[in-house]
Design a protein around this motif. Structure first.
Motif, PDB file in Angstrom:
ATOM      1  N   GLY A 106       0.781  -1.220   0.000  1.00 56.19           N
ATOM      2  CA  GLY A 106       0.000   0.000   0.000  1.00 56.19           C
ATOM      3  C   GLY A 106       0.813   1.270   0.000  1.00 56.19           C
ATOM      4  N   THR A 107       2.047   1.208  -0.516  1.00 49.79           N
ATOM      5  CA  THR A 107       2.908   2.391  -0.479  1.00 49.79           C
ATOM      6  C   THR A 107       2.605   3.372  -1.609  1.00 49.79           C
ATOM      7  OG1 THR A 107       4.646   1.450  -1.890  1.00 49.79           O
ATOM      8  CG2 THR A 107       4.775   0.998   0.492  1.00 49.79           C
ATOM      9  N   GLY A 108       2.020   2.890  -2.689  1.00 47.32           N
ATOM     10  CA  GLY A 108       1.807   3.744  -3.855  1.00 47.32           C
ATOM     11  C   GLY A 108       3.060   4.013  -4.653  1.00 47.32           C
ATOM     12  N   ARG A 109       4.152   3.306  -4.358  1.00 46.44           N
ATOM     13  CA  ARG A 109       5.426   3.537  -5.044  1.00 46.44           C
ATOM     14  C   ARG A 109       5.663   2.485  -6.125  1.00 46.44           C
ATOM     15  NH1 ARG A 109       7.620   3.897   0.353  1.00 46.44           N
ATOM     16  NH2 ARG A 109       8.604   1.876   0.000  1.00 46.44           N
ATOM     17  N   VAL A 110       6.264   2.929  -7.207  1.00 45.39           N
ATOM     18  CA  VAL A 110       6.715   2.028  -8.263  1.00 45.39           C
ATOM     19  C   VAL A 110       8.115   1.527  -7.908  1.00 45.39           C
ATOM     20  CG1 VAL A 110       7.378   1.909 -10.701  1.00 45.39           C
ATOM     21  CG2 VAL A 110       5.337   3.198 -10.016  1.00 45.39           C
ATOM     22  N   HIS A 111       8.391   0.258  -8.190  1.00 46.29           N
ATOM     23  CA  HIS A 111       9.738  -0.267  -7.996  1.00 46.29           C
ATOM     24  C   HIS A 111      10.398  -0.511  -9.363  1.00 46.29           C
ATOM     25  CE1 HIS A 111       7.102  -3.940  -7.966  1.00 46.29           C
ATOM     26  NE2 HIS A 111       7.981  -4.287  -8.890  1.00 46.29           N
ATOM     27  N   ASP A 112      11.522  -1.186  -9.355  1.00 42.59           N
ATOM     28  CA  ASP A 112      12.311  -1.415 -10.574  1.00 42.59           C
ATOM     29  C   ASP A 112      11.659  -2.526 -11.401  1.00 42.59           C
ATOM     30  OD1 ASP A 112      14.173  -2.095 -12.506  1.00 42.59           O
ATOM     31  OD2 ASP A 112      15.897  -1.965 -11.158  1.00 42.59           O
ATOM     32  N   TRP A 113      10.966  -2.140 -12.457  1.00 44.39           N
ATOM     33  CA  TRP A 113      10.261  -3.123 -13.276  1.00 44.39           C
ATOM     34  C   TRP A 113      11.213  -4.039 -14.031  1.00 44.39           C
ATOM     35  CZ3 TRP A 113       6.364   0.950 -15.500  1.00 44.39           C
ATOM     36  CH2 TRP A 113       5.360   1.185 -14.551  1.00 44.39           C
ATOM     37  N   ASP A 114      12.440  -3.615 -14.250  1.00 45.39           N
ATOM     38  CA  ASP A 114      13.397  -4.510 -14.902  1.00 45.39           C
ATOM     39  C   ASP A 114      13.694  -5.718 -14.016  1.00 45.39           C
ATOM     40  OD1 ASP A 114      13.568  -2.904 -17.155  1.00 45.39           O
ATOM     41  OD2 ASP A 114      15.234  -1.734 -16.359  1.00 45.39           O
ATOM     42  N   LEU A 115      13.809  -5.484 -12.700  1.00 48.78           N
ATOM     43  CA  LEU A 115      13.973  -6.605 -11.772  1.00 48.78           C
ATOM     44  C   LEU A 115      12.721  -7.480 -11.756  1.00 48.78           C
ATOM     45  CD1 LEU A 115      15.805  -5.137  -8.637  1.00 48.78           C
ATOM     46  CD2 LEU A 115      16.670  -6.822 -10.266  1.00 48.78           C
ATOM     47  N   SER A 116      11.562  -6.847 -11.813  1.00 47.91           N
ATOM     48  CA  SER A 116      10.327  -7.628 -11.836  1.00 47.91           C
ATOM     49  C   SER A 116      10.284  -8.540 -13.055  1.00 47.91           C
ATOM     50  CB  SER A 116       9.121  -6.691 -11.839  1.00 47.91           C
ATOM     51  OG  SER A 116       9.020  -5.988 -10.630  1.00 47.91           O
ATOM     52  N   ALA A 153      12.364 -15.883 -14.505  1.00 51.05           N
ATOM     53  CA  ALA A 153      13.161 -16.846 -13.736  1.00 51.05           C
ATOM     54  C   ALA A 153      12.339 -17.950 -13.090  1.00 51.05           C
ATOM     55  CB  ALA A 153      13.958 -16.121 -12.654  1.00 51.05           C
ATOM     56  N   VAL A 154      11.026 -17.762 -12.933  1.00 50.26           N
ATOM     57  CA  VAL A 154      10.222 -18.733 -12.190  1.00 50.26           C
ATOM     58  C   VAL A 154       9.094 -19.282 -13.052  1.00 50.26           C
ATOM     59  CG1 VAL A 154      10.765 -17.635  -9.980  1.00 50.26           C
ATOM     60  CG2 VAL A 154       8.688 -16.960 -11.207  1.00 50.26           C
ATOM     61  N   ASP A 155       8.645 -20.476 -12.693  1.00 52.92           N
ATOM     62  CA  ASP A 155       7.558 -21.116 -13.434  1.00 52.92           C
ATOM     63  C   ASP A 155       6.248 -20.999 -12.665  1.00 52.92           C
ATOM     64  OD1 ASP A 155       8.090 -22.799 -11.348  1.00 52.92           O
ATOM     65  OD2 ASP A 155       8.126 -24.637 -12.540  1.00 52.92           O
ATOM     66  N   ARG A 156       6.051 -19.877 -12.023  1.00 52.03           N
ATOM     67  CA  ARG A 156       4.832 -19.603 -11.276  1.00 52.03           C
ATOM     68  C   ARG A 156       4.212 -18.300 -11.783  1.00 52.03           C
ATOM     69  NH1 ARG A 156       5.439 -24.066 -10.118  1.00 52.03           N
ATOM     70  NH2 ARG A 156       5.464 -25.100  -8.089  1.00 52.03           N
ATOM     71  N   PRO A 157       2.882 -18.152 -11.683  1.00 56.13           N
ATOM     72  CA  PRO A 157       2.272 -16.868 -12.027  1.00 56.13           C
ATOM     73  C   PRO A 157       2.852 -15.757 -11.149  1.00 56.13           C
ATOM     74  CG  PRO A 157       0.593 -18.565 -11.762  1.00 56.13           C
ATOM     75  CD  PRO A 157       1.872 -19.158 -11.259  1.00 56.13           C
ATOM     76  N   VAL A 158       3.052 -14.600 -11.738  1.00 62.28           N
ATOM     77  CA  VAL A 158       3.595 -13.452 -11.018  1.00 62.28           C
ATOM     78  C   VAL A 158       2.648 -12.273 -11.195  1.00 62.28           C
ATOM     79  CG1 VAL A 158       5.504 -11.826 -10.808  1.00 62.28           C
ATOM     80  CG2 VAL A 158       5.972 -14.237 -11.318  1.00 62.28           C
ATOM     81  N   PHE A 159       2.178 -11.744 -10.063  1.00 60.30           N
ATOM     82  CA  PHE A 159       1.350 -10.543 -10.064  1.00 60.30           C
ATOM     83  C   PHE A 159       2.256  -9.340  -9.799  1.00 60.30           C
ATOM     84  CE2 PHE A 159      -1.422 -14.007  -8.800  1.00 60.30           C
ATOM     85  CZ  PHE A 159      -2.593 -13.767  -9.503  1.00 60.30           C
ATOM     86  N   LEU A 160       1.926  -8.228 -10.440  1.00 59.85           N
ATOM     87  CA  LEU A 160       2.687  -7.006 -10.249  1.00 59.85           C
ATOM     88  C   LEU A 160       1.864  -6.008  -9.458  1.00 59.85           C
ATOM     89  CD1 LEU A 160       5.258  -5.342 -10.939  1.00 59.85           C
ATOM     90  CD2 LEU A 160       4.007  -4.491 -12.941  1.00 59.85           C
ATOM     91  N   ALA A 161       2.476  -5.403  -8.431  1.00 65.11           N
ATOM     92  CA  ALA A 161       1.845  -4.356  -7.633  1.00 65.11           C
ATOM     93  C   ALA A 161       2.855  -3.232  -7.463  1.00 65.11           C
ATOM     94  CB  ALA A 161       1.402  -4.913  -6.277  1.00 65.11           C
ATOM     95  N   GLY A 162       2.405  -2.159  -6.817  1.00 66.10           N
ATOM     96  CA  GLY A 162       3.311  -1.065  -6.499  1.00 66.10           C
ATOM     97  C   GLY A 162       3.147   0.141  -7.398  1.00 66.10           C
ATOM     98  N   GLY A 163       2.316   1.090  -6.989  1.00 63.42           N
ATOM     99  CA  GLY A 163       2.191   2.346  -7.714  1.00 63.42           C
ATOM    100  C   GLY A 163       1.523   2.250  -9.070  1.00 63.42           C
ATOM    101  N   LEU A 164       0.752   1.193  -9.307  1.00 62.63           N
ATOM    102  CA  LEU A 164       0.094   1.046 -10.600  1.00 62.63           C
ATOM    103  C   LEU A 164      -1.155   1.924 -10.664  1.00 62.63           C
ATOM    104  CD1 LEU A 164       0.373  -2.816 -11.047  1.00 62.63           C
ATOM    105  CD2 LEU A 164       1.927  -1.032 -11.875  1.00 62.63           C
TER     106      LEU A 164
END
Length: 209
Positions: free
Chosen positions: A136-146, A152-163
């Protein structure tokens, strides 16, 4: 979140509701009794995510049982063996681990946990602060790392953070997440805002179309 807000989110097009348990900081905390009430009225196939800051397996399991959600979102690092214990005790509940994207170490953390969880959610908190930020910070992080985690993983990945409506197209193009999660950008004065929800879903539906 109230019952009325839950219905508003579902009618706007949400495929899951995040129900925020007690947190050290951040918006939208809901009493466990109200979480249970909301979880009971949400129609399938909409998922109900309990956001828990508990880190011990027994406390997490008790929290989910009190609230009756079909998914648990672990917003902090949990004790060793907790994921397996949750699966044994609650085999019907999906387990989503939040990773706070602060540096490249998070990619290795995702790889190490991939076999223990059903999905990841990438957020912009800071669990290392004296008062932890766990969402709940409202901040965007480094999408390149995301994106590196998605690859890298075989699992679903949800994106959050300042969207928000204005950046969701870029976020999806760069990260390619399974889904997205948002909170602060669709709230006004602490409550879900119907106009902001409509604007966001118009944007996200256009992107995924």
């Amino acid at each position: 979140m109230s019952v009325a807000e839950a219905r508003l989110a579902v009618s706007a097009g949400a495929s899951a509701l995040g129900l925020v348990g007690q947190m050290p900081s951040g918006p939208g905390v809901v009493d466990d009794s109200l979480i249970a009430e909301i979880a009971a009225i949400v129609p399938p196939p909409v998922a109900t995510f309990l956001l828990t800051s508990e880190t011990r397996a027994d406390a997490i399991i008790d929290h989910v049982r009190r609230c009756g959600t079909n998914t648990v979102q672990l917003v902090d690092r949990v004790e060793e063996g907790a994921h397996a214990a949750i699966r044994r005790a609650l085999p019907q509940v999906k387990v989503v681990q939040v990773l706070h994207v602060a540096d490249a170490d998070v990619v290795d953390e995702a790889r190490s946990l991939a076999g223990a969880v059903d999905a990841f959610l990438l957020d912009s908190g800071n669990p290392k602060l004296a008062v932890k930020e766990l969402g709940g910070t409202g901040r965007v992080h480094d999408w390149d790392l995301s994106r590196r985690i998605v690859d890298a993983v075989d699992r679903p990945v949800f994106l959050a953070g300042g969207l928000r409506a204005g950046n969701i197209s870029d976020a999806v193009a760069r990260v390619r997440p399974f889904g997205v999660d948002l909170c602060s950008s669709v709230r006004s004065q602490g409550r879900l805002d119907a106009d902001k929800l409509a604007a966001f879903f118009a944007a996200i539906n256009y992107v995924f179309a």
